[in-house]
Scaffold this active site. Structure first.
Site: not given
Ligand SMILES: Cc1ncc(COP(=O)(O)O)c(C=O)c1O
Length: 384
Positions: A181, A209, A238
């Site tokens: 990320s 992502h 996203k």
């Molecule tokens: C790699 C990754 N996994 C999980 C999440 C969490 O997802 P959510 O925003 O839907 O809680 C994020 C970012 O928010 C992320 O960048």
């Protein structure tokens, strides 16, 4: 009670001194634009990679479902919150990812903190990429399993750890982001999947992502030719443009999640409009692979203009080191009309504060050229 406020104030003062205090800034988004502090800036900090959060078909689907089923789910999915759009969304996700089944959670964070403890526990081992997202680390901790971090994207290190430790544990899980990320690089999923097969470990890849952006929109598991990833997790927040998390896996694993994942069981279902919006967004991703390819093309164009390593996703980092330097660089770019939020520890390791550029399908190429020029003049040349 005074001790509580004193604790909070002291803690905040320490974070302030280290340049690590944070506070949310009110931001009104309008497509690729963001208005904050009275300024309208072109945003390179949104993960809405395909700009679907504002797509008319997605909004229409969300409004219609809200009118039909109401604003909220009313209960957890195992009680009465499993409204009729859920099976359709889960079937669509499973089809896109090539798995038997899928399970939608309240968010990506809730997905990882539910999935991991439902699969492994005290007698088990988790191998995790050191740069995996915070919610993977949180899920690993919650599980009670022994956790070993392998060096970032280093399958050889993961192999050495498995060779040394695998035999001491009942089950083993390898956990990694598919697209990292804060760095935008791809995990070595092919190599990790071979290791998983060799050492009888289960591979979990977080495609937050990658989904909608790489592998013809199908995600990181498909980016380098399909990899054997039995646990494909991701988010709807996203490229899908809405909210929610998911796991795509075999039928029995998904049934286990619905029965044992605590963040699935003890949390309210998603709003019906959110589920409908996700279905409409997935329709667009499946129908328009050229559109889904646009963010990566734009990220590559930017990276090339600055002689940075070739972009592997829609995310391009420019690492500047200190938090204050990153904050100052962000201010410089705002003066040029760009919103690029500074990313600081603990989101990234100490000493690697950065500007994180996120490219979306609708960023005009001319603006990307102007951005690259501003970064060269105001950030890179000043650091040299
Ligand atoms: C790699 C990754 N996994 C999980 C999440 C969490 O997802 P959510 O925003 O839907 O809680 C994020 C970012 O928010 C992320 O960048």
């Amino acid at each position: 009670m005074r001790s509580l406020d004193e604790y909070a104030c002291e803690k905040l003062a320490g974070l302030e001194r280290a340049g690590l205090r944070r506070s949310p800034v009110v931001t009104a988004r309008d497509g690729i634009w963001a208005e904050r502090d009275g300024r309208r800036l072109l945003s390179f900090s949104c993960n809405d990679y395909l700009n679907l959060s504002g797509h008319p078909a997605v909004i229409k689907a969300a409004i219609e479902a809200t009118q039909r089923y109401g604003v909220g789910a009313g209960a957890s999915r195992l009680v009465t919150g499993n409204h009729p759009l859920y099976p359709e969304l889960e079937a669509r996700l499973a089809r896109l990812k090539g798995t038997e089944a899928a399970c939608v959670f309240g968010s990506g964070y809730l997905a990882n903190t539910g999935i991991i403890p439902a699969l492994v526990g005290a007698d088990d081992l988790i191998l995790i990429d050191e740069l995996s997202h915070a919610c993977m680390h949180a899920g690993a901790k919650l599980s009670g399993a022994d956790v070993l971090r392998y060096r970032h994207a280093d399958a050889a290190h993961a192999e050495a750890l498995l060779a040394e430790h695998r035999a001491s544990y009942a089950r083993a899980l390898i956990a990694t982001d598919g697209v990292f990320s804060m760095d935008g690089d791809l995990a070595p999923l092919q190599a990790l999947s071979l290791l998983a097969q060799r050492f009888d470990a289960w591979l979990l890849a977080d495609d937050a992502h990658g989904f909608g952006v790489v592998g013809d929109g199908r995600g990181s598991t498909f980016a380098d030719g399909p990899a054997e990833v039995p646990l494909q997790m991701g988010t709807l927040s996203k490229a899908v443009g809405g909210y929610g998390g998911y796991l795509c896996a075999s039928g029995p694993v998904i049934d286990l999640m619905r029965t044992r994942a605590r963040t699935f069981i003890y949390s309210t279902g998603l709003p019906p409009g959110t589920v409908a919006g996700a279905i409409a967004a997935i329709d667009l991703i499946e129908r328009e692979p050229d559109y889904a390819a646009a963010p990566l093309r734009k990220a590559r164009m930017f990276a090339r203009a600055l002689n940075l390593p070739e972009a592997q996703s829609a995310i391009v980092p420019v690492i500047v080191g200190k938090s204050e330097t990153a904050l100052a660089a962000s201010r410089e770019l705002a003066d040029e009309g760009f919103l690029v939020v500074a990313i600081r520890p603990p989101t990234v390791p100490a000493g690697t504060a950065r500007l994180r550029f996120a490219f979306t399908a609708q960023h005009p190429d001319s603006e990307i050229e102007r951005l690259a020029d501003a970064v060269r003049r105001r950030v890179l040349e000043r650091a040299a």
